[in-house]
Design a protein around this motif. Structure first.
Motif, PDB file in Angstrom:
ATOM      1  N   VAL A 153       0.842  -1.202   0.000  1.00 26.41           N
ATOM      2  CA  VAL A 153       0.000   0.000   0.000  1.00 26.41           C
ATOM      3  C   VAL A 153       0.879   1.255   0.000  1.00 26.41           C
ATOM      4  O   VAL A 153       0.643   2.202  -0.750  1.00 26.41           O
ATOM      5  N   ALA A 154       1.935   1.213   0.825  1.00 25.74           N
ATOM      6  CA  ALA A 154       2.844   2.367   0.913  1.00 25.74           C
ATOM      7  C   ALA A 154       3.494   2.645  -0.437  1.00 25.74           C
ATOM      8  O   ALA A 154       3.701   3.799  -0.822  1.00 25.74           O
ATOM      9  N   PHE A 155       3.796   1.581  -1.188  1.00 26.93           N
ATOM     10  CA  PHE A 155       4.443   1.747  -2.493  1.00 26.93           C
ATOM     11  C   PHE A 155       3.579   2.575  -3.440  1.00 26.93           C
ATOM     12  O   PHE A 155       4.069   3.364  -4.237  1.00 26.93           O
ATOM     13  N   LEU A 156       2.276   2.403  -3.351  1.00 28.79           N
ATOM     14  CA  LEU A 156       1.369   3.149  -4.234  1.00 28.79           C
ATOM     15  C   LEU A 156       1.313   4.633  -3.869  1.00 28.79           C
ATOM     16  O   LEU A 156       0.941   5.472  -4.694  1.00 28.79           O
ATOM     17  N   ILE A 157       1.681   4.943  -2.645  1.00 27.50           N
ATOM     18  CA  ILE A 157       1.605   6.335  -2.187  1.00 27.50           C
ATOM     19  C   ILE A 157       2.955   7.039  -2.327  1.00 27.50           C
ATOM     20  O   ILE A 157       3.026   8.176  -2.782  1.00 27.50           O
ATOM     21  N   SER A 158       4.024   6.355  -1.937  1.00 29.20           N
ATOM     22  CA  SER A 158       5.353   6.960  -2.035  1.00 29.20           C
ATOM     23  C   SER A 158       6.389   5.861  -2.241  1.00 29.20           C
ATOM     24  O   SER A 158       6.974   5.359  -1.273  1.00 29.20           O
ATOM     25  N   PRO A 159       6.621   5.441  -3.490  1.00 26.36           N
ATOM     26  CA  PRO A 159       7.509   4.297  -3.737  1.00 26.36           C
ATOM     27  C   PRO A 159       8.909   4.491  -3.172  1.00 26.36           C
ATOM     28  O   PRO A 159       9.571   3.532  -2.792  1.00 26.36           O
ATOM     29  N   GLU A 160       9.335   5.746  -3.098  1.00 30.39           N
ATOM     30  CA  GLU A 160      10.673   6.017  -2.579  1.00 30.39           C
ATOM     31  C   GLU A 160      10.834   5.597  -1.131  1.00 30.39           C
ATOM     32  O   GLU A 160      11.937   5.328  -0.672  1.00 30.39           O
ATOM     33  N   SER A 161       9.709   5.620  -0.395  1.00 25.09           N
ATOM     34  CA  SER A 161       9.790   5.346   1.041  1.00 25.09           C
ATOM     35  C   SER A 161       9.768   3.855   1.350  1.00 25.09           C
ATOM     36  O   SER A 161       9.802   3.462   2.509  1.00 25.09           O
ATOM     37  N   VAL A 162       9.674   3.035   0.325  1.00 26.44           N
ATOM     38  CA  VAL A 162       9.450   1.603   0.552  1.00 26.44           C
ATOM     39  C   VAL A 162      10.665   0.787   0.146  1.00 26.44           C
ATOM     40  O   VAL A 162      11.239   1.003  -0.921  1.00 26.44           O
ATOM     41  N   THR A 163      11.063  -0.135   1.002  1.00 24.28           N
ATOM     42  CA  THR A 163      12.208  -0.980   0.647  1.00 24.28           C
ATOM     43  C   THR A 163      11.817  -2.448   0.499  1.00 24.28           C
ATOM     44  O   THR A 163      12.550  -3.232  -0.066  1.00 24.28           O
ATOM     45  N   GLU A 164      10.662  -2.803   1.028  1.00 22.00           N
ATOM     46  CA  GLU A 164      10.276  -4.214   1.045  1.00 22.00           C
ATOM     47  C   GLU A 164       9.082  -4.496   0.138  1.00 22.00           C
ATOM     48  O   GLU A 164       7.956  -4.532   0.594  1.00 22.00           O
ATOM     49  N   VAL A 165       9.347  -4.660  -1.156  1.00 21.67           N
ATOM     50  CA  VAL A 165       8.269  -5.048  -2.060  1.00 21.67           C
ATOM     51  C   VAL A 165       8.777  -6.210  -2.895  1.00 21.67           C
ATOM     52  O   VAL A 165       9.928  -6.202  -3.347  1.00 21.67           O
ATOM     53  N   ASP A 166       7.948  -7.242  -3.067  1.00 22.47           N
ATOM     54  CA  ASP A 166       8.380  -8.378  -3.879  1.00 22.47           C
ATOM     55  C   ASP A 166       8.638  -7.919  -5.304  1.00 22.47           C
ATOM     56  O   ASP A 166       7.817  -7.209  -5.887  1.00 22.47           O
ATOM     57  N   GLU A 167       9.775  -8.358  -5.847  1.00 21.81           N
ATOM     58  CA  GLU A 167      10.130  -7.941  -7.207  1.00 21.81           C
ATOM     59  C   GLU A 167       9.034  -8.291  -8.204  1.00 21.81           C
ATOM     60  O   GLU A 167       8.746  -7.541  -9.127  1.00 21.81           O
ATOM     61  N   GLU A 168       8.417  -9.447  -7.993  1.00 23.42           N
ATOM     62  CA  GLU A 168       7.410  -9.870  -8.975  1.00 23.42           C
ATOM     63  C   GLU A 168       6.116  -9.039  -8.895  1.00 23.42           C
ATOM     64  O   GLU A 168       5.309  -9.048  -9.816  1.00 23.42           O
ATOM     65  N   ASP A 169       5.962  -8.303  -7.795  1.00 28.87           N
ATOM     66  CA  ASP A 169       4.774  -7.442  -7.672  1.00 28.87           C
ATOM     67  C   ASP A 169       5.017  -6.030  -8.220  1.00 28.87           C
ATOM     68  O   ASP A 169       4.067  -5.263  -8.414  1.00 28.87           O
ATOM     69  N   ALA A 170       6.300  -5.680  -8.410  1.00 24.01           N
ATOM     70  CA  ALA A 170       6.652  -4.277  -8.685  1.00 24.01           C
ATOM     71  C   ALA A 170       5.929  -3.719  -9.920  1.00 24.01           C
ATOM     72  O   ALA A 170       5.436  -2.588  -9.899  1.00 24.01           O
ATOM     73  N   LYS A 171       5.859  -4.524 -11.007  1.00 24.75           N
ATOM     74  CA  LYS A 171       5.220  -4.009 -12.236  1.00 24.75           C
ATOM     75  C   LYS A 171       3.747  -3.677 -11.998  1.00 24.75           C
ATOM     76  O   LYS A 171       3.251  -2.645 -12.429  1.00 24.75           O
ATOM     77  N   ALA A 172       3.081  -4.588 -11.322  1.00 24.20           N
ATOM     78  CA  ALA A 172       1.654  -4.365 -11.056  1.00 24.20           C
ATOM     79  C   ALA A 172       1.456  -3.150 -10.155  1.00 24.20           C
ATOM     80  O   ALA A 172       0.598  -2.297 -10.410  1.00 24.20           O
ATOM     81  N   LEU A 173       2.280  -3.041  -9.119  1.00 26.17           N
ATOM     82  CA  LEU A 173       2.134  -1.924  -8.181  1.00 26.17           C
ATOM     83  C   LEU A 173       2.418  -0.591  -8.881  1.00 26.17           C
ATOM     84  O   LEU A 173       1.760   0.421  -8.630  1.00 26.17           O
ATOM     85  N   HIS A 174       3.406  -0.624  -9.767  1.00 26.41           N
ATOM     86  CA  HIS A 174       3.770   0.580 -10.514  1.00 26.41           C
ATOM     87  C   HIS A 174       2.575   1.074 -11.344  1.00 26.41           C
ATOM     88  O   HIS A 174       2.266   2.254 -11.376  1.00 26.41           O
ATOM     89  N   LEU A 175       1.914   0.143 -12.002  1.00 31.01           N
ATOM     90  CA  LEU A 175       0.771   0.509 -12.841  1.00 31.01           C
ATOM     91  C   LEU A 175      -0.439   0.909 -11.985  1.00 31.01           C
ATOM     92  O   LEU A 175      -1.152   1.868 -12.309  1.00 31.01           O
ATOM     93  N   LEU A 176      -0.630   0.199 -10.886  1.00 37.89           N
ATOM     94  CA  LEU A 176      -1.738   0.561  -9.982  1.00 37.89           C
ATOM     95  C   LEU A 176      -1.557   1.973  -9.440  1.00 37.89           C
ATOM     96  O   LEU A 176      -2.508   2.715  -9.245  1.00 37.89           O
ATOM     97  N   ARG A 177      -0.305   2.319  -9.207  1.00 32.61           N
ATOM     98  CA  ARG A 177      -0.016   3.649  -8.665  1.00 32.61           C
ATOM     99  C   ARG A 177      -0.527   4.739  -9.609  1.00 32.61           C
ATOM    100  O   ARG A 177      -1.000   5.781  -9.177  1.00 32.61           O
ATOM    101  N   THR A 178      -0.447   4.488 -10.911  1.00 34.56           N
ATOM    102  CA  THR A 178      -0.904   5.520 -11.854  1.00 34.56           C
ATOM    103  C   THR A 178      -2.433   5.638 -11.849  1.00 34.56           C
ATOM    104  O   THR A 178      -2.965   6.644 -12.284  1.00 34.56           O
ATOM    105  N   ILE A 179      -3.112   4.607 -11.367  1.00 37.26           N
ATOM    106  CA  ILE A 179      -4.575   4.724 -11.224  1.00 37.26           C
ATOM    107  C   ILE A 179      -4.908   5.653 -10.060  1.00 37.26           C
ATOM    108  O   ILE A 179      -5.820   6.466 -10.124  1.00 37.26           O
TER     109      ILE A 179
END
Lengths: 475, 173
Positions: A153-179
């Motif tokens: 959830v934090a990644f969608l708000i401020s990706p810079e502040s997050v260090t623990e995200v599964d690599e395989e989720d990163a693409k999806a989270l990146h795109l969700l963030r633009t929504i």
């Protein structure tokens, strides 16, 4: 659980979402007005970040659902997620919760006092701190059952502040963030409609339901003419880079125009309204005087104690006590709605704005003995407002190729479609948007009687021309 | 230093090398130049397409509004050139030697690169400054997290180019 929202109708919440909604940081948003001091101009503008957060969650869900339905089996491939019900449900839940909590870091009166956040932080960074400090338990006990982690959830708000995200989720989270926060995003769609609804103006309304229906995924790569010979190897590698972006089918072009025009007019008529702005500016000066060190506290718990009610009480205290002359003067004006007048307004700003501001303050104080530069003179530009319209990088896709494109998605095809204009930047589609000017407004306010306004305007105009003239002080 | 001069110099140098000289080129050139000379005139944050400075964009708009820079549009988007007024101003007010050299070097190296290359290199640069990443592998991992559409091989190659740029500038200094 369901909530009746004045803009979208009934909004349904899961048990976990309800628990988040009932938490103190979310409930605090009931006491933070969405539009700062706009209620001094538009009495209906008393709606809060609380209902906007619920509305944003509703809109982001609609956007997710349309893309999921439109792209069918390709949806999982584009988002790089497993094509099963659990994954779809999980990412929808991440988006919904991120939308719900995205504004918990806001300062009292929203953007109006954002410049006073501790250590020059953004409200997004503070949101992450609050999430980690206050909502961790709900995430570990409840949200984790849906596969939703706090850091997702934090990644969608401020990706810079997050260090623990599964690599395989990163693409999806990146795109969700633009929504949640992109060119066409749920946040913007909600606040434009909501602000319009409460204020009673129609500028912010547009056919957002049609816009959401025409959303699509655009495969994007770079087609700028380059002739780059310095980085041939990297250029070759980059050709394999196709970035999925949220775009719009050509059928939705007028709704995109509607969104951008809504933003433009709402800025001019509401967000940057001259009377609203002077109250924002006065409030900032007041808080600089009464807050310890002139900023909100760094400690999360102490920060959460600040909401509009606390600030209004501070204003009342200063109004009653008269201990500090500056704080008292501003408090009195805020309580009695007695603001400095707009004495000068021009389109176009001097480059050396600080120098200009200093000189205006000096010259007006010299001319009018009773003006106190600390509380009676204000210079404002859109730069001082934390919210402003931005240029839009929106891509339009011809309806008939929207689905086909994502099915056969490779670099050559994408380049071909970009070149033959079946994927185009919105600028190519809309002469209307092309002609929208930058908003460059300069304003000077002074606490003068009406009869002195003309004289003050002449002084400002003389200085303004000195800065702007060919070979003048701006260069 | 006059921050406007830095923007004017970047536009001048980018146009000189035949760059597209759009928003992205100007933003990333200045981000990298600041990094080379180790000065933070503009504060950058990580935007959707790499490091971005809102203040820089506003200053660029202000330069357009004040007639120092011309903003033109064609099928690829906005691009910027100096006006006569901007050129004269730049002649009278040159940026520091270090900044000038840094902007010239970056323009030569990346002026004609695609915006995706600029996005990658400037993100690598940003990560090395803002994150506690000690090795290339750590940098690559963070860049991959923030920009997942770039594959590992591309990021590793980008790091190599970024290092060459930093070393070459130090050598020339």
């Amino acid at each position: 659980m369901e909530i009746r929202d004045p803009v979208h109708g009934f909004v349904h919440l899961s048990d976990t979402e309800r628990e988040i909604l009932d938490s103190f940081p979310m409930q605090r948003l009931r006491n933070i007005k969405q539009l700062g001091m706009s209620h001094y101009v538009y009495p209906g503008s008393t709606h809060t970040r609380f209902e906007h957060s619920i509305g944003t969650m509703y809109v982001s869900t609609q956007m997710f659902n349309v893309l999921e339905r439109k792209h069918g089996k390709q949806f999982s491939r584009i988002f790089s997620i497993k094509d099963d019900e659990y994954s779809h449900r999980r990412f929808r839940a991440i988006l919904r919760i991120a939308s719900l909590v995205h504004d918990i870091g806001h300062a009292p009166f929203s953007h109006a006092t954002e410049g006073l956040l501790p250590e020059n932080k953004t409200h997004e960074e503070i949101t992450i701190e609050i999430l980690r400090n206050e909502l961790e338990e709900i995430f570990s006990k409840k949200a984790s059952r849906l596969g939703v982690r706090l850091e997702d959830v934090a990644f969608l708000i401020s990706p810079e502040s997050v260090t623990e995200v599964d690599e395989e989720d990163a693409k999806a989270l990146h795109l969700l963030r633009t929504i949640l926060s992109g060119e066409i995003d749920a946040d913007r769609i909600d606040y434009l409609n909501r602000d319009s609804h409460h204020i009673g103006v129609i500028y912010g309304k547009f056919d957002y339901m049609r816009l959401i229906e025409t959303l699509t995924i655009v495969p994007y790569t770079d087609v700028f003419p380059s002739g780059d010979i310095s980085n041939t190897e990297l250029a070759e590698l980059i050709t394999q880079t196709i970035e999925p972006r949220i775009g719009v089918e050509a059928g939705g072009i007028h709704t995109v125009e509607g969104l951008i025009l809504a933003r433009y007019f709402m800025f001019l008529q509401v967000y940057f309204h001259p009377v609203r702005r002077i109250y924002d500016l006065m409030l900032i000066e007041f808080l600089k005087e009464v807050l310890p060190n002139g900023t909100y506290p760094k400690n999360v718990n102490e920060y959460l104690d600040y909401d509009d009610i606390k600030i209004i009480n501070l204003i009342k205290e200063q109004y009653a006590s008269k201990d500090c002359k500056k704080a008292y003067t501003i408090a009195k004006r805020l309580v009695e709605r007695d603001h400095p007048r707009l004495v000068f307004e021009r389109k176009g700003m001097p480059l050396k704005i600080e120098e200009f501001e200093k000189e205006i303050t000096e010259k007006l104080s010299e001319k009018f003995d009773n003006l106190d530069p600390e509380v009676d003179i204000y210079v404002d530009t859109p730069r001082k407002a934390s919210f402003k319209p931005e240029e839009s990088e929106i891509y339009i896709v011809r309806d008939e190729v929207s689905e086909e494109l994502v099915e056969k998605w490779d670099y050559t095809r994408t380049i071909q479609e970009l070149k033959n204009g079946r994927i185009q930047h919105i600028r190519k589609h809309s002469e209307l948007l092309e002609s929208l000017p930058n908003i460059e407004i300069l304003r000077v306010y002074a606490k003068l009687p009406k009869v002195e306004v003309l004289s003050a305007e002449r002084i400002c105009d003389k200085i303004y021309k000195e800065f702007h003239a060919e070979g003048g002080r701006d260069g | 230093m006059d921050k406007f001069v830095m923007i004017l110099q970047a536009i001048e140098e980018l146009n000189k090398v035949g760059s597209w000289s759009g928003n992205t080129h100007i933003q990333k050139t200045i981000e990298l130049a600041q990094s080379l000379v180790e000065e933070d005139i503009y504060a950058f944050t990580l935007h959707h397409y790499g490091p971005f400075s809102f203040e820089l964009r506003e200053d660029l708009d202000a330069l357009v509004g004040a007639g120092f820079v011309k903003k033109q549009t064609d099928e690829y988007g906005y691009h910027y050139t100096l006006t006569e007024k901007g050129r004269k101003y730049l002649e009278k007010n040159k940026p520091d030697e270090n900044v000038r050299t840094a902007i010239a070097r970056i323009s030569e190296r990346f002026g004609k690169s695609s915006t995706l290359i600029l996005e990658l290199i400037s993100t690598i640069d940003y990560v090395t400054k803002k994150f506690d990443a000690k090795t290339d592998e750590e940098v690559a991992k963070i860049v991959k997290r923030l920009k997942p559409h770039f594959d590992e091989k591309t990021i590793v190659h980008g790091i190599k180019i970024w290092k060459e740029m930093k070393t070459s500038f130090n050598f020339r200094k």
